[in-house]
Design a protein around this motif. Structure first.
Motif, PDB file in Angstrom:
ATOM      1  N   GLU A  32      29.910  70.990  16.311  1.00  0.00           N
ATOM      2  CA  GLU A  32      29.201  69.798  15.850  1.00  0.00           C
ATOM      3  C   GLU A  32      29.100  68.749  16.952  1.00  0.00           C
ATOM      4  O   GLU A  32      28.040  68.150  17.160  1.00  0.00           O
ATOM      5  N   GLN A  33      30.190  68.529  17.665  1.00  0.00           N
ATOM      6  CA  GLN A  33      30.177  67.507  18.723  1.00  0.00           C
ATOM      7  C   GLN A  33      29.290  67.914  19.893  1.00  0.00           C
ATOM      8  O   GLN A  33      28.642  67.066  20.506  1.00  0.00           O
ATOM      9  N   GLY A  34      29.247  69.196  20.197  1.00  0.00           N
ATOM     10  CA  GLY A  34      28.377  69.670  21.271  1.00  0.00           C
ATOM     11  C   GLY A  34      26.910  69.466  20.941  1.00  0.00           C
ATOM     12  O   GLY A  34      26.119  69.077  21.808  1.00  0.00           O
ATOM     13  N   CYS A  35      26.553  69.709  19.683  1.00  0.00           N
ATOM     14  CA  CYS A  35      25.169  69.472  19.251  1.00  0.00           C
ATOM     15  C   CYS A  35      24.828  67.994  19.381  1.00  0.00           C
ATOM     16  O   CYS A  35      23.774  67.638  19.921  1.00  0.00           O
ATOM     17  N   ALA A  36      25.710  67.138  18.892  1.00  0.00           N
ATOM     18  CA  ALA A  36      25.473  65.687  18.958  1.00  0.00           C
ATOM     19  C   ALA A  36      25.340  65.217  20.401  1.00  0.00           C
ATOM     20  O   ALA A  36      24.480  64.383  20.711  1.00  0.00           O
ATOM     21  N   ALA A  37      26.155  65.753  21.283  1.00  0.00           N
ATOM     22  CA  ALA A  37      26.105  65.358  22.690  1.00  0.00           C
ATOM     23  C   ALA A  37      24.771  65.742  23.322  1.00  0.00           C
ATOM     24  O   ALA A  37      24.182  64.958  24.083  1.00  0.00           O
ATOM     25  N   LEU A  38      24.284  66.932  23.019  1.00  0.00           N
ATOM     26  CA  LEU A  38      23.002  67.363  23.581  1.00  0.00           C
ATOM     27  C   LEU A  38      21.835  66.560  23.014  1.00  0.00           C
ATOM     28  O   LEU A  38      20.866  66.275  23.719  1.00  0.00           O
ATOM     29  N   VAL A  39      21.921  66.188  21.737  1.00  0.00           N
ATOM     30  CA  VAL A  39      20.883  65.330  21.152  1.00  0.00           C
ATOM     31  C   VAL A  39      20.851  64.000  21.896  1.00  0.00           C
ATOM     32  O   VAL A  39      19.785  63.519  22.289  1.00  0.00           O
ATOM     33  N   ALA A  40      22.013  63.407  22.099  1.00  0.00           N
ATOM     34  CA  ALA A  40      22.090  62.132  22.813  1.00  0.00           C
ATOM     35  C   ALA A  40      21.520  62.263  24.222  1.00  0.00           C
ATOM     36  O   ALA A  40      20.785  61.378  24.694  1.00  0.00           O
ATOM     37  N   GLN A  41      21.835  63.345  24.883  1.00  0.00           N
ATOM     38  CA  GLN A  41      21.327  63.574  26.236  1.00  0.00           C
ATOM     39  C   GLN A  41      19.802  63.651  26.233  1.00  0.00           C
ATOM     40  O   GLN A  41      19.143  63.045  27.085  1.00  0.00           O
TER      41      GLN A  41
ATOM     42  N   ALA B 298      21.712  70.423  15.097  1.00  0.00           N
ATOM     43  CA  ALA B 298      21.792  71.811  15.561  1.00  0.00           C
ATOM     44  C   ALA B 298      20.405  72.409  15.734  1.00  0.00           C
ATOM     45  O   ALA B 298      20.136  73.097  16.726  1.00  0.00           O
ATOM     46  N   LEU B 299      19.516  72.152  14.795  1.00  0.00           N
ATOM     47  CA  LEU B 299      18.156  72.671  14.932  1.00  0.00           C
ATOM     48  C   LEU B 299      17.454  72.025  16.121  1.00  0.00           C
ATOM     49  O   LEU B 299      16.759  72.689  16.883  1.00  0.00           O
ATOM     50  N   PHE B 300      17.662  70.732  16.298  1.00  0.00           N
ATOM     51  CA  PHE B 300      17.079  69.995  17.420  1.00  0.00           C
ATOM     52  C   PHE B 300      17.431  70.655  18.747  1.00  0.00           C
ATOM     53  O   PHE B 300      16.579  70.782  19.622  1.00  0.00           O
ATOM     54  N   VAL B 301      18.684  71.060  18.930  1.00  0.00           N
ATOM     55  CA  VAL B 301      19.109  71.629  20.213  1.00  0.00           C
ATOM     56  C   VAL B 301      19.001  73.150  20.260  1.00  0.00           C
ATOM     57  O   VAL B 301      19.323  73.756  21.274  1.00  0.00           O
ATOM     58  N   SER B 302      18.514  73.755  19.188  1.00  0.00           N
ATOM     59  CA  SER B 302      18.362  75.211  19.167  1.00  0.00           C
ATOM     60  C   SER B 302      17.151  75.642  19.991  1.00  0.00           C
ATOM     61  O   SER B 302      16.376  74.815  20.475  1.00  0.00           O
ATOM     62  N   HIS B 303      16.984  76.943  20.081  1.00  0.00           N
ATOM     63  CA  HIS B 303      15.869  77.512  20.843  1.00  0.00           C
ATOM     64  C   HIS B 303      14.551  77.476  20.069  1.00  0.00           C
ATOM     65  O   HIS B 303      13.492  77.700  20.643  1.00  0.00           O
TER      66      HIS B 303
END
Length: 78
Positions: free
Chosen positions: A43-52, A13-18
């Protein structure tokens, strides 16, 4: 959920935050950003953006995840 799972979700979550490491966010700001990001993406949305991000920008993503993990460990230290 185990403590390790919780830390992983928070790090993602922190990784994909602003927030940016250059802002030197306080623990309070980090915790607020994590909560807001998980509320917004789940949770899944955060993981998906990290993977992207790792797929598109692996050179930058590794350093950002290192920062996120360290920041989470500090922000949620007992």
């Amino acid at each position: 959920m185990t403590a390790l799972d919780t830390e992983e979700v928070r790090s993602e979550a922190l990784f994909v935050s602003h927030l940016q490491s250059s802002q030197h966010p306080t623990p309070e700001v980090i915790r607020a950003a994590v909560d807001a990001t998980v509320d917004r993406l789940g949770e899944q949305g955060c993981a998906a953006l990290v993977a992207q991000e790792f797929g598109e920008h692996p050179d930058c993503a590794l350093d950002r995840m290192r920062w996120a993990r360290h920041a989470i460990q500090s922000a949620y230290a007992a």
